[in-house]
Design a protein around this motif. Structure first.
Motif, PDB file in Angstrom:
ATOM      1  N   ALA A  83       0.796  -1.227   0.000  1.00  0.00           N
ATOM      2  CA  ALA A  83       0.000   0.000   0.000  1.00  0.00           C
ATOM      3  C   ALA A  83       0.830   1.278   0.000  1.00  0.00           C
ATOM      4  O   ALA A  83       0.328   2.340  -0.387  1.00  0.00           O
ATOM      5  CB  ALA A  83      -0.943   0.006   1.206  1.00  0.00           C
ATOM      6  N   GLY A  84       2.088   1.223   0.442  1.00  0.00           N
ATOM      7  CA  GLY A  84       2.915   2.419   0.441  1.00  0.00           C
ATOM      8  C   GLY A  84       2.314   3.546   1.249  1.00  0.00           C
ATOM      9  O   GLY A  84       1.649   3.330   2.262  1.00  0.00           O
ATOM     10  N   GLY A  85       2.515   4.783   0.775  1.00  0.00           N
ATOM     11  CA  GLY A  85       2.050   5.958   1.508  1.00  0.00           C
ATOM     12  C   GLY A  85       0.621   6.355   1.244  1.00  0.00           C
ATOM     13  O   GLY A  85       0.168   7.402   1.733  1.00  0.00           O
ATOM     14  N   GLY A  86      -0.112   5.561   0.433  1.00  0.00           N
ATOM     15  CA  GLY A  86      -1.552   5.768   0.355  1.00  0.00           C
ATOM     16  C   GLY A  86      -2.107   6.372  -0.911  1.00  0.00           C
ATOM     17  O   GLY A  86      -3.304   6.672  -0.965  1.00  0.00           O
ATOM     18  N   GLY A  87      -1.320   6.570  -1.956  1.00  0.00           N
ATOM     19  CA  GLY A  87      -1.840   7.187  -3.168  1.00  0.00           C
ATOM     20  C   GLY A  87      -2.970   6.391  -3.799  1.00  0.00           C
ATOM     21  O   GLY A  87      -4.043   6.927  -4.105  1.00  0.00           O
ATOM     22  N   LYS A 107       7.537   0.608   7.758  1.00  0.00           N
ATOM     23  CA  LYS A 107       6.890   1.107   8.982  1.00  0.00           C
ATOM     24  C   LYS A 107       6.481   2.569   8.871  1.00  0.00           C
ATOM     25  O   LYS A 107       5.459   2.993   9.441  1.00  0.00           O
ATOM     26  CB  LYS A 107       7.814   0.911  10.186  1.00  0.00           C
ATOM     27  N   HIS A 108       7.268   3.377   8.154  1.00  0.00           N
ATOM     28  CA  HIS A 108       6.923   4.798   8.029  1.00  0.00           C
ATOM     29  C   HIS A 108       5.674   4.967   7.170  1.00  0.00           C
ATOM     30  O   HIS A 108       4.804   5.799   7.479  1.00  0.00           O
ATOM     31  CB  HIS A 108       8.095   5.578   7.433  1.00  0.00           C
ATOM     32  N   ALA A 109       5.559   4.189   6.098  1.00  0.00           N
ATOM     33  CA  ALA A 109       4.357   4.248   5.268  1.00  0.00           C
ATOM     34  C   ALA A 109       3.132   3.825   6.064  1.00  0.00           C
ATOM     35  O   ALA A 109       2.061   4.434   5.951  1.00  0.00           O
ATOM     36  CB  ALA A 109       4.533   3.366   4.037  1.00  0.00           C
ATOM     37  N   CYS A 110       3.283   2.797   6.879  1.00  0.00           N
ATOM     38  CA  CYS A 110       2.162   2.362   7.729  1.00  0.00           C
ATOM     39  C   CYS A 110       1.769   3.454   8.719  1.00  0.00           C
ATOM     40  O   CYS A 110       0.577   3.667   8.986  1.00  0.00           O
ATOM     41  CB  CYS A 110       2.535   1.083   8.471  1.00  0.00           C
ATOM     42  N   SER A 111       2.752   4.158   9.249  1.00  0.00           N
ATOM     43  CA  SER A 111       2.451   5.277  10.155  1.00  0.00           C
ATOM     44  C   SER A 111       1.661   6.356   9.428  1.00  0.00           C
ATOM     45  O   SER A 111       0.736   6.950   9.996  1.00  0.00           O
ATOM     46  CB  SER A 111       3.749   5.861  10.717  1.00  0.00           C
ATOM     47  N   THR A 112       2.011   6.605   8.170  1.00  0.00           N
ATOM     48  CA  THR A 112       1.281   7.583   7.370  1.00  0.00           C
ATOM     49  C   THR A 112      -0.167   7.153   7.185  1.00  0.00           C
ATOM     50  O   THR A 112      -1.101   7.947   7.374  1.00  0.00           O
ATOM     51  CB  THR A 112       1.964   7.765   5.996  1.00  0.00           C
ATOM     52  N   GLN A 377       4.426  10.610   7.425  1.00  0.00           N
ATOM     53  CA  GLN A 377       5.150  10.370   8.664  1.00  0.00           C
ATOM     54  C   GLN A 377       6.544   9.818   8.370  1.00  0.00           C
ATOM     55  O   GLN A 377       6.772   9.176   7.348  1.00  0.00           O
ATOM     56  CB  GLN A 377       4.373   9.393   9.541  1.00  0.00           C
ATOM     57  N   GLY A 378       7.469  10.055   9.328  1.00  0.00           N
ATOM     58  CA  GLY A 378       8.821   9.528   9.192  1.00  0.00           C
ATOM     59  C   GLY A 378       9.820  10.620   8.856  1.00  0.00           C
ATOM     60  O   GLY A 378       9.454  11.787   8.633  1.00  0.00           O
ATOM     61  N   VAL A 383       9.713  10.319   3.736  1.00  0.00           N
ATOM     62  CA  VAL A 383       8.581  11.050   3.164  1.00  0.00           C
ATOM     63  C   VAL A 383       8.741  11.162   1.645  1.00  0.00           C
ATOM     64  O   VAL A 383       7.812  10.873   0.882  1.00  0.00           O
ATOM     65  CB  VAL A 383       8.455  12.445   3.808  1.00  0.00           C
ATOM     66  N   TYR A 384       9.938  11.577   1.197  1.00  0.00           N
ATOM     67  CA  TYR A 384      10.182  11.638  -0.243  1.00  0.00           C
ATOM     68  C   TYR A 384       9.954  10.267  -0.896  1.00  0.00           C
ATOM     69  O   TYR A 384       9.377  10.161  -1.976  1.00  0.00           O
ATOM     70  CB  TYR A 384      11.609  12.081  -0.528  1.00  0.00           C
ATOM     71  N   LYS A 385      10.407   9.221  -0.235  1.00  0.00           N
ATOM     72  CA  LYS A 385      10.261   7.873  -0.782  1.00  0.00           C
ATOM     73  C   LYS A 385       8.796   7.481  -0.922  1.00  0.00           C
ATOM     74  O   LYS A 385       8.371   6.946  -1.949  1.00  0.00           O
ATOM     75  CB  LYS A 385      10.994   6.868   0.113  1.00  0.00           C
ATOM     76  N   GLN A 386       8.009   7.756   0.121  1.00  0.00           N
ATOM     77  CA  GLN A 386       6.579   7.414   0.071  1.00  0.00           C
ATOM     78  C   GLN A 386       5.876   8.144  -1.066  1.00  0.00           C
ATOM     79  O   GLN A 386       5.072   7.563  -1.799  1.00  0.00           O
ATOM     80  CB  GLN A 386       5.904   7.776   1.395  1.00  0.00           C
ATOM     81  N   ILE A 387       6.184   9.431  -1.205  1.00  0.00           N
ATOM     82  CA  ILE A 387       5.519  10.219  -2.255  1.00  0.00           C
ATOM     83  C   ILE A 387       6.011   9.795  -3.631  1.00  0.00           C
ATOM     84  O   ILE A 387       5.225   9.594  -4.558  1.00  0.00           O
ATOM     85  CB  ILE A 387       5.759  11.726  -2.037  1.00  0.00           C
TER      86      ILE A 387
END
Length: 414
Positions: A83-87, A107-112, A377-378, A383-387
């Motif tokens: 799922a990543g950061g949610g896009g 874990k950072h993507a899940c926090s987001t 989050q993170g 953050v750059y990675k998730q986006i």
């Protein structure tokens, strides 16, 4: 509507037209030189000259506004993998899906995901350790962007078991354990030719083995779906065989025009405010001095001092190829280049069009059409990675509406 927005409803730059038609920019420029296309004094080509191109005609025939009215006949359930950061998840939510489970290892993507949607069932785990059997018969749509990996071809069957050990196998296992009505997978364009086509052939074979009819895969260009970015994703949609003979899947209509970086950063059609300040990377002193020499929309070859070109490029200066991503400054009046997981990588520079700095995280998010109230989050690198890894929200929502329409037809015909 601003003058800039009005202009881009009716005109295309050579670079923009090249992206729309999947042609090299030099081909468009050659046609202009030969008089086959007429450009205005500022280099733009009027849309009326281009109506014989189906890709351009599609803007005029857009049914985007009508498709915004597609609503689910009942609450449709969704499981999303990787799922990543949610896009993708956010776009599917906008289309009307209700998430049963989202799985992500980072874990950072899940926090987001949890921060923005506390009600979502987010499973932060290695997918191979997730049991999907409790969801058997409860899933309308299963989605996921599995990484592109080669398979082992020890056997000749090219079936489900041959993919064991890959992340696609885990997605196939989730399909097998849940039996969704529809599946949708997204991937990089390179999957079409990965391992000389063997990878995609295996995926198609497994989808068939699992009991699904695959729609012919299609590469969607984000610039067609209200996203100010030159991003492409390969989309695979498959319908369970007991349902597929009675319905047809219709790909989403394109938006009415191509959006640009100006639309992402300034108040207008996409956002009701200018982009807010946010965290971001910065350049070392000497790199900032060099990037200051690059004009808007330019790259290393546009630095006038050849000695500075050589200093920046080093050994790459003498290699063949345009290397157009190096020392690249974006243009306000073009869609952004595809975002990567960092805006200041030497090979894929993403410099702000006016200020001499990498794009900030909120600017990154807007180019991917995340709303300003979606908070990542993170640490900044995470953050750059998730986006950078996300599916653009507006493209996901357009695809989601087509999937809702498909499920509506399944409801009406079964």
């Amino acid at each position: 509507m601003s003058n800039a927005q009005e202009k881009f409803n009716n005109q295309f730059s050579p670079e923009m037209l090249a992206d729309i038609l999947s042609l090299p920019k030099r081909v468009i420029e050659s046609r202009i030189r030969k008089g086959e296309l007429k450009a205005s004094s500022d280099g733009y080509i009027d849309q009326k000259q281009l109506e014989h191109f189906p890709e351009v005609k599609s803007f005029q025939n857009s049914t985007w506004d009508e498709e915004l009215n597609i609503n689910p006949l009942r609450p449709y359930s969704l499981i999303e993998l990787f799922a990543g950061g949610g896009g993708l998840a956010l776009g599917m939510e906008q289309a009307g899906f209700n998430s049963l489970l989202l799985n992500e290892l980072d874990k950072h993507a899940c926090s987001t995901l949890r921060h923005n949607r506390p009600n979502w069932n987010v499973i932060n785990s290695d997918i191979s350790k997730v049991d999907f059997t409790p969801y058997w018969g409860k899933v309308d749509l299963l989605t996921g962007g599995f990484p592109c990996q080669a398979f082992s071809y020890a056997g000749k069957s090219l079936g489900f078991e041959d993919t064991r050990g890959t992340l696609f196998f885990e997605m196939a296992r989730a399909i097998k354990e849940t039996g969704p009505k529809v599946i949708m997978a997204e991937n990089v364009r390179a999957l079409l030719t990965h391992d000389n086509g063997k990878t995609l052939a295996t995926i198609k074979s497994v989808i068939d083995e699992l009991g699904y009819t695959l729609i012919e895969p299609k590469v969607l260009k984000a610039i067609f779906y209200k996203v100010p970015q030159k991003r492409e994703r390969l989309i695979l949609v498959a319908i369970r065989k007991d349902l597929s003979s009675k319905v047809n899947f219709i790909w989403p209509s394109v938006y009415k025009r191509v959006l640009t970086l100006r639309d992402a950063l300034k108040k207008g059609e996409l956002y009701n405010t200018n982009v807010p300040e946010s965290a971001g990377q910065s350049y070392p002193k000497r790199k900032a001095e060099i990037m200051e020499m690059v004009p808007q929309g330019g790259y290393w070859k546009d630095i006038k001092d050849i000695d500075v070109q050589k200093e920046y490029m080093q050994k790459s200066f003498f290699l063949s190829g345009g290397k157009t991503g190096m020392a690249r400054r974006l243009s306000l009046d073009e869609p952004s280049l595809t975002l990567t997981t960092s805006p200041a990588q030497k090979q894929t520079e993403r410099c702000h069009p006016i200020e001499t700095r990498p794009l900030q995280t909120r600017e990154y998010a807007r180019i991917q059409t995340f709303p300003d109230d979606w908070h990542f989050q993170g640490p900044i690198s995470a953050v750059y990675k998730q986006i950078g890894n996300a599916v653009p929200v507006n493209m996901a929502a357009a695809l989601g509406r087509s999937l809702v329409n498909l499920l509506n037809n399944i409801e009406l015909n079964n």
